[in-house]
Structures are given as structure tokens and as C-alpha cells.
Design a protein around this motif. Structure first.
Motif, short mmCIF file in Angstrom:
data_model
loop_
_atom_site.label_atom_id
_atom_site.label_comp_id
_atom_site.label_asym_id
_atom_site.label_seq_id
_atom_site.Cartn_x
_atom_site.Cartn_y
_atom_site.Cartn_z
N UNK A 6 0.84 -1.21 0.00
CA UNK A 6 0.00 0.00 0.00
C UNK A 6 0.87 1.25 0.00
N UNK A 7 1.98 1.22 0.74
CA UNK A 7 2.90 2.36 0.77
C UNK A 7 3.43 2.65 -0.62
N UNK A 8 3.79 1.58 -1.34
CA UNK A 8 4.32 1.74 -2.70
C UNK A 8 3.26 2.32 -3.62
N UNK A 9 2.03 1.83 -3.47
CA UNK A 9 0.96 2.24 -4.38
C UNK A 9 0.55 3.70 -4.18
N UNK A 10 0.50 4.13 -2.92
CA UNK A 10 0.05 5.51 -2.68
C UNK A 10 1.20 6.50 -2.51
N UNK A 11 2.42 6.00 -2.67
CA UNK A 11 3.59 6.88 -2.61
C UNK A 11 3.87 7.45 -1.24
N UNK A 12 3.36 6.80 -0.20
CA UNK A 12 3.55 7.31 1.16
C UNK A 12 4.97 7.03 1.65
N UNK A 13 5.52 8.00 2.38
CA UNK A 13 6.84 7.80 2.98
C UNK A 13 6.77 8.01 4.50
N UNK A 14 5.54 7.96 5.04
CA UNK A 14 5.37 8.15 6.48
C UNK A 14 5.37 6.79 7.18
N UNK A 15 6.51 6.45 7.75
CA UNK A 15 6.68 5.16 8.41
C UNK A 15 5.69 5.00 9.57
N UNK A 16 5.57 6.05 10.38
CA UNK A 16 4.72 5.99 11.57
C UNK A 16 3.24 5.88 11.19
N UNK A 17 2.83 6.64 10.21
CA UNK A 17 1.42 6.63 9.79
C UNK A 17 1.04 5.25 9.27
N UNK A 18 1.88 4.67 8.42
CA UNK A 18 1.57 3.37 7.84
C UNK A 18 1.67 2.26 8.88
N UNK A 19 2.57 2.41 9.85
CA UNK A 19 2.68 1.42 10.91
C UNK A 19 1.42 1.44 11.78
N UNK A 20 0.92 2.64 12.03
CA UNK A 20 -0.32 2.79 12.82
C UNK A 20 -1.47 2.09 12.11
N UNK A 21 -1.55 2.26 10.79
CA UNK A 21 -2.60 1.60 10.02
C UNK A 21 -2.40 0.08 10.02
N UNK A 22 -1.15 -0.36 10.00
CA UNK A 22 -0.84 -1.79 10.05
C UNK A 22 -1.44 -2.42 11.31
N UNK A 23 -1.18 -1.80 12.46
CA UNK A 23 -1.69 -2.35 13.71
C UNK A 23 -3.20 -2.19 13.83
N UNK A 24 -3.73 -1.13 13.26
CA UNK A 24 -5.19 -0.96 13.22
C UNK A 24 -5.81 -2.12 12.44
N UNK A 25 -5.21 -2.49 11.32
CA UNK A 25 -5.73 -3.58 10.50
C UNK A 25 -5.62 -4.92 11.22
N UNK A 26 -4.53 -5.11 11.93
CA UNK A 26 -4.34 -6.37 12.67
C UNK A 26 -5.36 -6.48 13.80
N UNK A 27 -5.53 -5.39 14.55
CA UNK A 27 -6.51 -5.39 15.64
C UNK A 27 -7.93 -5.64 15.11
#
Length: 303
Positions: A6-27
């Protein structure tokens, strides 16, 4: 893997933001589990309510006044309704989907009552826990899980659930088949993470892969002479980078475990040709890394 993609697709470079979403998805996986399992409780409640209202009608038929209550008296329904672990989890996660969307429960109940499985169960006058358990497990697997409108509802609710639905449903079926005739049915809501270390591993793998992508890519670039690097599917490159990251940067994880995990990922998310390609790359790479002593594992049997 999906977060990095998803980071690659949307061009995001925010490690913290994407990590937060990762754990949100897991929860959210536990929410999906609770929603699916609680559908059984709500289906029983809805049928109990229907039978009661039917019996109170002014011109109720003898059958409506004295209905067959075998379905609503099913011992597994009762065990789930009385299960403390499930009740606490539903409250803690604030799961109220079926209160807000009881039309799906009605839809499922109608499908159940039209099924051959239901007809066979209701026609049998014998009542045993084993029969109740087998019926509920089959009901969930053969009637509830395949329901397309339910699937569409779950997909619309959270897009990340698409890949989680088969795993969650498999776990629920396993638990239903193993439920015991004791108070609460001995069922325990599974944890998303075994412990703090398990959660930290997810964060470490994500961060070490993302922060070292260029370095990790160099490990397999010259191992693909018959493949145009630019044409290798992006999901395949992510699988390779994560696998190599585990091999080189996680000394407590056995090589065989890493290889098996990522080959399974390749089979699930890539094409048959891609999984063969990934298998060949990792197999050759492991031999090379071991020969040069670059794979350092700690503990017995970790190679």
C-alpha cells in the motif's frame, strides 16, 4: 506485506502513519472474528423473538402456539451466549454491528430455515450435545460463510478484511467443532498477538524491511538473470525483501520457518509461476548466504 504494498501504491513515505494503520488492520481481525461468531448468538435471539411474537398472535395456529424449539434450544447457542470470554471481548471492542444491521441476521436466518441442513436437524426428535455441535459447525460453514450478501457487507465495512475472512472463519469452525458441553462451552477468544514480543516482531519486521529496501533488493537482483527486474511483480519483490530481512536480521527465527512462511505467502498472493520463481531465488540465496556465513542464527535447530 500488504502495508508495504500500500505504501508503494500511494507513494507514502510516512513510516509511523503506515505502521499505525498496520496495527489498526491487525486489531480489526479480532473484530471480524467477534462479528462472525456473534452472528450465531444474534440468529438465535432473532428466531426466539419470532417464535414468541408468532405465539402471541390473535389467530395463532396450534403450531405457532406450541412451536418446535429445538433450534433455539441448541446447546451451542446457549454456550456462546453464556461465554464470558466472548461477552467481555464483545463489550471491550464495542461490537454492535448486528444491532445496527439486523437485516443481515434476518437474511441469514431465512437462508438457514430454507436449508436441508435445518430441515434434517429439526425433524430429528433426539437431542444430544454432539448433534447440536455438528449442526452449528455445519450451519456456519455451509450456510453463513458462503452468503454473498454477508461477504459484501464485510467487504464494505473494512476492505482489509478481504484477506482475513478465510482465516477467521477457519478458526471459528475449528473452535465450534472442539466446543465442550461445559458452562460457557470452554471457548476462548484468541488473542491477535501472543505477547508483547509478538507485537514487537511485527513492528521490527515492517520497519527493517521498509528502511532497508534498497539493500535487500541488491541481494536478489543478480539472482534473476532470466527475469527483467522491472517486470517482476511488485508483490513478489516485497515477499523477497521481507524473507531476506528475516534471514539476515532476525537471528532467532529458523531458516526453514522463514522459507516455509514466505513460500506460503507466495502461493497465496502470487501466480504459480511467481511462487516457483520466489522458491528458486530464496533457495539459491540461502545456500550462498550460509556459505559466506552471513546468516547468523542463535539457538538449537535454527539453521
Amino acid at each position: 506485506m500488504q502495508t508495504i504494498y500500500a505504501m508503494h501504491q500511494n507513494g507514502s513515505d510516512s513510516l509511523e502513519k503506515e505502521e499505525k494503520f498496520l496495527f489498526y488492520s491487525i486489531d480489526a481481525i479480532q473484530d471480524l472474528y467477534l462479528i462472525m461468531l456473534s452472528s450465531l448468538i444474534e440468529i438465535c435471539k432473532k428466531e426466539t423473538e419470532f417464535l414468541h411474537l408468532s405465539s402471541q398472535k390473535h389467530l395463532a395456529t396450534p403450531q405457532e402456539r406450541n412451536p418446535n424449539q429445538k433450534f433455539v434450544k441448541n446447546a451451542v447457542f446457549q454456550a456462546l451466549a453464556e461465554n464470558n470470554s466472548l461477552s467481555i471481548a464483545l463489550e471491550n471492542r464495542k461490537i454492535n454491528n448486528w444491532t445496527l444491521n439486523d437485516d443481515y441476521i434476518i437474511l441469514l436466518l431465512n437462508d438457514i430455515k430454507q436449508s436441508k441442513l435445518y430441515a434434517k436437524y429439526m425433524s430429528n426428535a433426539v437431542n444430544t450435545f454432539e448433534e447440536d455441535k455438528e449442526f452449528i459447525a455445519n450451519l456456519f460453514q455451509d450456510v453463513i460463510v458462503p452468503n454473498e450478501k454477508l461477504y459484501d457487507y464485510l467487504e464494505d465495512n473494512k476492505l482489509t478484511w478481504i484477506d482475513d475472512i478465510p482465516v477467521v472463519n477457519t478458526e471459528i469452525i475449528k473452535q465450534l467443532k472442539a466446543i465442550k458441553p461445559v458452562e460457557g462451552g470452554n471457548l476462548r477468544v484468541p488473542k491477535v498477538f501472543k505477547d508483547t514480543e509478538d507485537r514487537e516482531f511485527v513492528s521490527d519486521l515492517y520497519r527493517k524491511t521498509v528502511l532497508n529496501e534498497s539493500e535487500l533488493a541488491k541481494e536478489y537482483v543478480d539472482k534473476t538473470p532470466n527475469w527483467d527486474t522491472e517486470r517482476i511483480a511488485e508483490i513478489d519483490t516485497i515477499i523477497l525483501k521481507m524473507a531476506i530481512c528475516e534471514l539476515l536480521k532476525f537471528p532467532s527465527i529458523p531458516v526453514k520457518v522463514t522459507l516455509n512462511e514466505y513460500l506460503e505467502l507466495a502461493k497465496e498472493y502470487s501466480t504459480p509461476k511467481s511462487s516457483i520463481f520466489i522458491n528458486g531465488i530464496l533457495d539459491n540465496l540461502v545456500k550462498e548466504l550460509q556459505a559466506s556465513n552471513r546468516i547468523q542464527k542463535v539457538g538449537r535447530g535454527l539453521m
